[in-house]
Design a protein around this motif. Structure first.
Motif, PDB file in Angstrom:
ATOM      1  N   GLU A  97      67.901   8.700  48.051  1.00  0.00           N
ATOM      2  CA  GLU A  97      68.795   7.557  48.496  1.00  0.00           C
ATOM      3  C   GLU A  97      69.308   7.574  49.745  1.00  0.00           C
ATOM      4  O   GLU A  97      69.753   8.625  50.194  1.00  0.00           O
ATOM      5  CB  GLU A  97      69.803   7.522  47.222  1.00  0.00           C
ATOM      6  CG  GLU A  97      69.210   6.791  45.696  1.00  0.00           C
ATOM      7  CD  GLU A  97      68.402   5.591  45.867  1.00  0.00           C
ATOM      8  OE1 GLU A  97      68.900   4.523  46.657  1.00  0.00           O
ATOM      9  OE2 GLU A  97      67.448   5.642  45.336  1.00  0.00           O
ATOM     10  N   GLU A  98      69.485   6.568  50.214  1.00  0.00           N
ATOM     11  CA  GLU A  98      70.182   6.373  51.994  1.00  0.00           C
ATOM     12  C   GLU A  98      71.639   6.864  51.443  1.00  0.00           C
ATOM     13  O   GLU A  98      72.329   6.027  50.645  1.00  0.00           O
ATOM     14  CB  GLU A  98      69.879   5.100  52.475  1.00  0.00           C
ATOM     15  CG  GLU A  98      70.547   5.271  53.815  1.00  0.00           C
ATOM     16  CD  GLU A  98      69.778   4.424  54.711  1.00  0.00           C
ATOM     17  OE1 GLU A  98      68.793   3.777  54.347  1.00  0.00           O
ATOM     18  OE2 GLU A  98      70.257   4.339  55.933  1.00  0.00           O
ATOM     19  N   ARG A 117      59.432   2.226  49.393  1.00  0.00           N
ATOM     20  CA  ARG A 117      59.393   3.237  50.390  1.00  0.00           C
ATOM     21  C   ARG A 117      58.262   3.301  51.421  1.00  0.00           C
ATOM     22  O   ARG A 117      57.250   3.018  50.739  1.00  0.00           O
ATOM     23  CB  ARG A 117      59.654   4.588  49.739  1.00  0.00           C
ATOM     24  CG  ARG A 117      60.537   4.874  48.919  1.00  0.00           C
ATOM     25  CD  ARG A 117      62.171   5.008  49.770  1.00  0.00           C
ATOM     26  NE  ARG A 117      63.149   5.198  48.791  1.00  0.00           N
ATOM     27  CZ  ARG A 117      63.976   4.683  48.460  1.00  0.00           C
ATOM     28  NH1 ARG A 117      63.912   3.166  48.653  1.00  0.00           N
ATOM     29  NH2 ARG A 117      65.137   5.005  47.809  1.00  0.00           N
ATOM     30  N   ARG A 177      63.132   1.356  52.426  1.00  0.00           N
ATOM     31  CA  ARG A 177      63.137   2.656  53.488  1.00  0.00           C
ATOM     32  C   ARG A 177      62.220   2.781  54.203  1.00  0.00           C
ATOM     33  O   ARG A 177      61.026   2.823  53.471  1.00  0.00           O
ATOM     34  CB  ARG A 177      63.810   3.746  52.767  1.00  0.00           C
ATOM     35  CG  ARG A 177      65.282   3.895  52.145  1.00  0.00           C
ATOM     36  CD  ARG A 177      65.679   5.308  51.745  1.00  0.00           C
ATOM     37  NE  ARG A 177      66.211   6.024  52.934  1.00  0.00           N
ATOM     38  CZ  ARG A 177      66.612   7.184  52.899  1.00  0.00           C
ATOM     39  NH1 ARG A 177      66.446   8.018  51.890  1.00  0.00           N
ATOM     40  NH2 ARG A 177      67.113   7.800  54.089  1.00  0.00           N
TER      41      ARG A 177
END
Ligand SMILES: [Zn+2]
Length: 244
Positions: A238-239, A104, A135
């Protein structure tokens, strides 16, 4: 609350068990009027990242201290880099962190120029296609203002070396603040990409430093930290599945 450059390799490995999120502070070497230091954007981003890391366990990368500065590029002291350089450099750094297990990435920019920010966003857009488990978030200090502290600022279009940055520096590093510059705004002609930018922006201030105070700087920093923690929470989710 580790800074990446202060741990050993074993501490780094152990820290990865607790967090795979890193803040990369980005700044600039840029004139900030006659009263603030050239490194204002870097100091601002670094101090915000440190303050966040005192509240939650997260990695803080060493800062990128050069940025793309268009409007101020003719003013004394501004050292700008090309957009291509910035894009490739931030990508190399993020790839390096990814190789080491970070997943991240919060790019926190103390410099909020629109071209500079566009390069950071574009860098991350490209990496989305390459680092499949990564991400990314790209946030400027001005973006934080829009969501967290705009209500305490008295100067509507304050954006550079004005009320906000002078307040923040007065709070963080009062000895670096050399008084107050007069209120000023640039007069760039719309649409034109002008060569002698300083002809349209004499003093290098975009806002009103006269409205700055240490108290405002404290509130701006505190609310920015809270806003960043919310952004990090979103980043660490989470995406959502796109359904394809
Ligand atoms: Zn600045």
């Amino acid at each position: 609350m580790p800074t990446v450059d202060s741990v050993t390799m074993h501490e780094f490995l152990a820290g990865l068990e607790r967090s795979r999120t890193v803040i990369v502070p980005c700044g600039s070497i840029e004139e900030h009027g006659p009263h603030l230091p050239l490194g204002t954007d870097t100091w601002h981003a670094v101090e915000l990242a440190k303050a966040v890391s005192e509240k939650i366990f997260i990695w803080v990368a060493p800062p990128i201290t050069y940025g793309l500065c268009r409007s101020s590029s003719n003013h004394p002291g501004t050292i700008t880099i090309k957009g291509t350089t910035l894009r490739l450099f931030i990508q190399d750094i993020l790839r390096g962190f990814y190789q080491q297990g970070l997943r991240r990435f919060l790019i926190l920019s103390g410099h909020a120029g629109s071209t500079h920010m566009a390069m950071l966003v574009d860098a991350c857009e490209e990496l989305l296609l390459e680092l499949h488990k990564g991400r990314f978030a790209v946030v400027s200090v001005n973006d934080l203002g829009r969501i967290a502290w705009k209500d305490i600022v008295e100067t509507p279009s304050d954006s550079h070396a004005g009320e906000v940055e002078t307040s923040v520096m007065e709070y963080l590093f009062p000895s670096y603040v050399k008084g107050r510059a007069p209120e000023e705004y640039p007069s760039f002609p719309p649409f034109l990409i002008v060569r002698n930018k300083r002809a349209f922006w004499k003093g290098g201030v975009w806002g009103n430093p006269g409205k700055a105070s240490r108290e405002k700087g404290k509130i701006i920093m505190e609310r920015s930290v809270e806003a960043l923690i919310e952004i990090i929470k979103s980043l660490e989710e989470e995406e959502p599945d796109g359904g394809s």
